[in-house]
Design a protein around this motif. Structure first.
Motif, short mmCIF file in Angstrom:
data_model
loop_
_atom_site.label_atom_id
_atom_site.label_comp_id
_atom_site.label_asym_id
_atom_site.label_seq_id
_atom_site.Cartn_x
_atom_site.Cartn_y
_atom_site.Cartn_z
N SER A 278 0.82 -1.22 0.00
CA SER A 278 0.00 0.00 0.00
C SER A 278 0.85 1.26 0.00
O SER A 278 0.38 2.33 -0.36
CB SER A 278 -1.00 0.00 1.16
N GLU A 279 2.14 1.13 0.40
CA GLU A 279 3.02 2.31 0.38
C GLU A 279 3.81 2.43 -0.92
O GLU A 279 4.55 3.39 -1.11
CB GLU A 279 3.99 2.27 1.57
N SER A 280 3.68 1.45 -1.81
CA SER A 280 4.39 1.52 -3.08
C SER A 280 3.90 2.73 -3.86
O SER A 280 2.70 2.98 -3.95
CB SER A 280 4.12 0.23 -3.88
N CYS A 281 4.84 3.50 -4.43
CA CYS A 281 4.43 4.73 -5.10
C CYS A 281 3.88 4.45 -6.49
O CYS A 281 3.21 5.28 -7.09
CB CYS A 281 5.58 5.73 -5.17
N GLY A 282 4.17 3.26 -7.04
CA GLY A 282 3.58 2.88 -8.31
C GLY A 282 4.39 3.26 -9.53
O GLY A 282 3.97 3.04 -10.66
#
Lengths: 596, 122
Positions: free
Chosen positions: A452-456
């Motif tokens: 969920s903290e991955s910036c993508g």
């Protein structure tokens, strides 16, 4: 005027504040006034002592009496008995968990005995909002010495010689980093303090900022002088309001006293420091994302090189270190690299602050010399496992780290030993887990966090962690398939090798280390559809024991009518119908339903 | 603030304000049991604290203790100078308290006429 004969130190760290220390402090002030002792006793709010489990903490000097879990109602007794009559209030003293022995003073408590406090030396000892107390204990002497007696090259050399390595996770040699930035030729350079502490369970940076903010400012100023910067930022999470407030006070006081600003110590060296509040994205702890965030852009990492030392904030050479790293610097300059090298191991010098959390008796902060064993940290300092349960594993290094099982507890804690054991130092968060913890569930928790903290920005992290999380979720729900473990391993390997930044490259570590040490638990979930620790709800079998009185409340509570039986006789759960929702367990007044 | 020496001078000045948190220096211990308080220990303590402040004495700690059994001799005041015997003074009044500070604490001369005990310190 009277001589101040006693100091009452009330901990004002976030931990103690949340357990009511503000009320305790107010009560001390009013009770002391009632007894007309305000001219001879001083009440001081300090930063965190690290012994958060037993807060609110109060220490009374000159005796050094250490009171634990002090409530507002206890204050009257402390003032009347101790401060007025000199009788220590026995019942509020700390008791060693193993011996139940009462310990009257700070220095004799087992939790503190094995610690070596360099970074935390002033935390809980001084009032963080009074620069005078910091100076009284030798504060800003490192900066004065660097500016008036040393060249910038000399400072870099001393830090290099000390062997100090980055305390934020990577463990890169700090002196080398400074040398790179110092070597970049430019008329403008920056120094940045990374206070974007985000690992679950880690709170040492917050405590240092709250308890001894000047130490961090001093370290930054020394660094700025060494690399030739005249401006700096402290990037701190907005979730740390107390740390921000204390930093603001500290910067203002340092400016007033001439430790920041123009022509510091008459050396011609100038430094302006700013605070930048971060919005709490985990990826902003990554240095390139952090700088993007300061520049007002979206917090996303970029490929390196160029490294910040060459092209950092606004394209200028920049040096970034974390809070704990900067907090080590002043002492290294004052006492010298040789003194610092006296602590730690060959390749990991000095001390490290660990945040002890999870199923451990003494939750809190402990600073220990590098090379101490994990066993000493958990048992001698941490006081062992809660409720006499059995130790299972300790997760170190947060979402980027790994788990160490019992047979690795004698491992010396330093950067390289941890890496070789499949974990990492990280920022120093320790989450202790007991026999009731499911390791698959733990891996899922950490992966859920990084996912969920991955910036993508890059595909391996954005898509890869998502797929890994899907597989882990189905394993914990009893839908694991043969080949899932191998698929996890191959995904993990690819993500580690191809992700853009440290967040992605280390995200699979919790899965890999639990697979390495607890593969049998994964297999039990997949092959036998069983959770050995009884944590995963969908895999739990609910059983009615002989304690059943036949009241029928469970049957009424069951949403799928899986429970049958006659009144006043033991009921039965039909496992083929049961959906493992646990409603029956909640409904039973006799605790006759257990998870098997 | 221009030099390292400026900073060191400032530090020496500020150090006194937090000296209480270091357990060192000369100790003055006042008996504050019920017997001590009844005999006026509170007033003696205030006097001693005033004296320390007026004389701007550094490196002195004031502590209290409970009843040690010699209630008849209250108010009891003990003085321990580092490396010397612990001297117990009995029936201390306000004047005695001032003398004890001036003679024993400041100059290291024991106020012999009020001494009721000496305890060897190791």
């Amino acid at each position: 005027m009277q001589h101040i004969r006693a100091h009452v130190l009330v901990c004002g760290g976030t931990g103690c504040k949340s357990s009511g220390s503000e009320k305790v402090e107010a009560a001390f002030r009013s009770e002391i006034e009632k007894m007309n002792l305000q001219n001879e006793i001083m009440v001081v709010e300090t930063g965190c002592h690290g012994f958060c489990e037993h807060g609110p903490l109060v220490i009374v000097y000159p005796e050094g009496t250490f009171y634990c879990s002090v409530k507002e109602d206890d204050v009257k007794e402390i003032v009347e008995e101790h401060l007025f009559k000199g009788r220590i209030v026995d019942r509020l003293l700390y008791r060693e968990p193993l011996t139940q022995e009462k310990v009257p003073t700070y220095s004799e408590i087992g939790f503190y005995k094995k610690q070596e406090r360099i970074v935390l030396e002033n935390c809980g000892v001084i009032n963080p909002e009074a620069i005078e107390e910091y100076v009284a204990l030798g504060g800003y002497e490192g900066l004065a010495k660097a500016l008036t007696e040393m060249t910038p090259e000399g400072v870099v050399e001393e830090v290099k010689k000390s062997g100090l390595r980055g305390r934020g996770g990577g463990g890169f040699p700090t002196g080398m980093k400074w040398q790179f930035a110092a070597g970049s030729v430019n008329d403008k350079k920056y120094v940045i303090c990374n206070a974007d502490e985000g690992d679950p369970g880690a709170f040492m940076d917050r405590s240092v900022l709250e308890g001894d903010p000047h130490k961090v400012l001093e370290g930054m100023a020394i660094c700025a002088y060494a690399i030739g910067a005249d401006e700096g930022y402290i990037y701190v999470r907005a979730e740390y309001p107390l740390a921000i407030q204390r930093l603001e006070v500290a910067i203002k006081q340092a400016e007033e006293m001439g430790f920041l600003g123009n022509n510091i110590f008459g050396s011609g060296f100038n430094l302006t420091l700013h605070i930048k509040e971060g919005a709490g994205a985990f990826v902003c702890g990554e240095e390139t994302a952090l700088m993007a965030s300061i520049e007002g852009k979206r917090g996303m990492p970029r490929p390196r090189p160029p490294f910040p030392a060459v092209s950092g904030l606004w394209g200028k050479p920049t040096n970034i270190n974390n809070v704990e790293t900067f907090a080590n610097v002043a002492n290294i300059i004052v006492k010298g690299a040789d003194w610092y090298c006296g602590y730690g191991t060959e390749k990991s010098k000095g001390t490290k602050v660990f945040a002890l959390t999870g199923k451990i008796n003494n939750t809190g902060l402990a600073e220990v010399p590098m090379g101490i064993t994990m066993k000493e940290i958990i048992y001698d300092i941490g006081g062992g496992i809660n409720d006499g349960k059995k130790f299972k594993a300790v997760q170190i290094g947060g979402p980027s780290g790994g788990c160490l099982p019992e047979h690795l507890l004698d491992l010396p804690v330093d950067y390289d030993s941890l890496i070789s054991a499949g974990a990492m130092m990280g920022s120093g968060g320790l989450v202790v887990m007991d026999e009731d913890t499911c390791m698959v569930d733990v891996a899922k928790f950490f992966l859920n966090f990084t996912q969920s903290e991955s910036c993508g920005k890059c595909t391996p992290c954005r898509e890869g962690t998502k797929r890994m999380l899907e597989i882990l979720t189905r394993i914990t729900e009893g839908l694991g398939r043969e080949g899932d473990i191998e698929l996890l391993e191959s995904l993990a390997k690819n993500i580690k090798e191809t992700a853009l930044c440290g967040l992605g490259q280390t995200a699979p570590n919790p899965v890999l280390s639990t697979l390495k040490h607890f593969r049998n638990e994964y297999e039990a979930h997949i092959m036998e559809k069983r959770c050995p620790a009884g944590v995963c709800d969908k895999l739990a079998n609910y059983v009615i024991t002989d304690a059943c009185k036949g009241c029928g409340l469970c049957a009424k509570g069951c949403p799928v009518n899986a429970i049958s039986g006659t009144v006043k006789e033991k009921h039965i759960i039909d496992e083929t119908i049961c959906i493992k929702c646990g409603a029956c367990m909640t409904a039973c007044p006799f605790k006759a339903i257990v998870k098997a | 603030m221009k030099t390292l020496d400026d900073l060191k001078a400032l530090r020496e000045k500020l150090k006194e304000d937090i000296r209480v948190r270091k357990n060192d220096g000369i100790k003055i211990i006042i008996g504050m049991g019920t017997c001590g308080i009844a005999a006026g220990a509170r007033e003696i303590m205030s006097t001693i604290l005033d004296e320390i402040a007026t004389r701007n004495l550094q490196n002195v700690q004031v502590q209290q203790t409970g009843c040690i059994g010699m209630c008849e001799q209250e108010v009891l005041v003990d003085v321990i100078r580092p490396g010397e015997d612990r001297i117990t003074y009995g029936k201390v009044d306000v004047n005695d308290a001032k003398r004890i500070v001036a003679e024993h604490v400041v100059n290291g001369r024991i106020v012999e006429d009020k001494v009721i005990g000496k305890i060897k310190q190791d």
